[in-house]
Write a protein that holds these residues in place. Structure first.
Motif: not given
Lengths: 277, 277
Positions: A244, A246, A252-253, A271-272, B125, B127, B228, B230
């Protein structure tokens, strides 16, 4: 890979569990098997992808799913299901197909499948496999058994896919999550069938949520999942690394990269998901 | 974000070019604008995603596209288009919608859109953004102009999205490709409109193919693309980093990560594309 009314005989539990059968009036039916669950009777997302890909392959001139994008509309229960197929353009190098999987309560999964013919070309640019201990030094996740003194959750999927966790990423199993949402594991079908692109669809969502490594031990339901199959895997164990990146705002991805026994990258997924609370 | 029969007045060329209008009998129409092309009259895939997301948002209780998966069935020409919308489940946290975009010759793009409401939570969390020179030290890609003594391809999209390339990843523009399929660039809409989730869909496929950095200067048509979103981006320039990981057998994957002006990750995308020969 045309399918007749009769399902082909096979010794593989995976092949039987993902088989589709032509329905009168068009489309396909499947009998979704309860053993491919992730707990609480909820079927694994990768298992369902393999079933829908079977329906897309049935009328495609191309034998391999190379890109599969799915929206998980609702949880899919075991039992009889129908697959509505909308063919798209068919070309020399690829074909597009849309598949909607429905249970008794309506559509549960909407999938876009691109089929093609994967060759044997050496990569122009390759993603090397990460370092991981050999299979025999990894931790076997057997439901109901203990791992590091803690019970492994009773998840049927673990009986279908042999899963050997890299100890460096399995601290969550012994109550010592690493804090890093990463898991690595060796994978193979428990029925002895060698991996192929359909099995890679299963493997692309087969590990527990990496958020478990952050101490977030709840479930992380998939919202959308894309899997790319990059090559036909060699026989033997596959190595999967899930990560994962972020985790924010309840989402979460999760990315997977999967290598075959020769160290070649054979699949990628992203995936999301909803983050556990 | 319901839309009336009349399109809202706007000063933004992006808003006008992505607007959809309810059609009699259901669905929507759009007037796809020729200026959002990537050369040879072919419209940019990210631009088309933004149009389809507008159709999905129109009847969703949620204002933001958070996951969008698209199969590019055929090249989409400029001009009148129709959007068929199939609503899926609508929940408190998210809603699913399927959209098929069709031109005069039939369906060209099939898209699954998940809409939700993005909040302002700080990431659990995150990136971090990569190092990149400030905007003023990056290279401006203006079609028809010269960059490093070489003409920039005449691509309408570059007039719509200001693109400032990190010189470290722009060697391909001066005949010195780095060999690494990576590009970084600062991006903003040329019309002055600040970024939002719809603009991020555009940005998620806005750079030239990263295979240009490998000296493969042909086009790399997108087969499937997942984006995605975010977080809602802050005003100002966004920084995008695009990267191909595996290039093999006539295929390449391409991943984007996009950060806003505060350095927060706001979007991720991955596509499978045909590799240039």
């Amino acid at each position: 890979m045309p399918q007749d009314d009769q399902l082909p005989p096979t010794d593989s539990e995976f092949d039987r569990a993902t088989a589709v059968r032509r329905a009168e009036g068009g489309g396909f039916t499947a009998d979704l098997q309860p053993g491919w669950d992730v707990g609480s009777g909820i079927l694994n997302g990768g298992y369902l992808l393999a079933v829908t890909a079977q329906a897309a392959l049935a009328d495609s001139p191309h034998p391999h799913p190379v890109a599969v994008s799915a929206s998980y509309l609702r949880a899919t229960p075991p039992g009889p299901a129908t697959l509505a197929v909308t063919p798209g353009p068919v070309g020399r190098t690829l074909a597009h197909t849309a598949v909607v999987l429905s249970g008794a309560a309506g559509p549960t999964l909407s999938v876009q499948v691109t089929t093609a013919t994967l060759g044997d070309d050496a990569p122009l640019r390759a993603v090397p496999a990460p370092d991981a201990p050999p299979v025999e030094e990894c931790l076997e996740a057997v439901p109901g058994a203990e791992m590091g003194g803690h019970p492994v959750p009773a998840v049927g999927l673990r009986h279908r896919v042999e899963t050997r966790l890299d100890p460096a990423t399995a601290g969550w199993a012994t109550g010592n999550p690493s804090g890093e949402p990463v898991m690595r594991a060796w994978l193979r079908l428990a029925d002895g069938r060698e991996p192929d692109p359909l099995a890679l669809l299963l493997f692309a969502d087969v590990l527990p949520p990496t958020s478990w490594s952050m101490g977030l031990m709840g479930w992380a339901p998939t919202v959308q999942l894309q899997v790319l199959v990059r090559a036909r895997p060699a026989p033997g164990w596959c190595l999967a690394e899930a990560r994962a990146n972020e985790v924010a705002g309840g989402w979460l991805d999760e990315e997977y990269r999967i290598w075959d026994s020769t160290g070649r990258l054979v699949a990628q997924s992203r995936q999301l998901a909803r983050a556990p609370r």
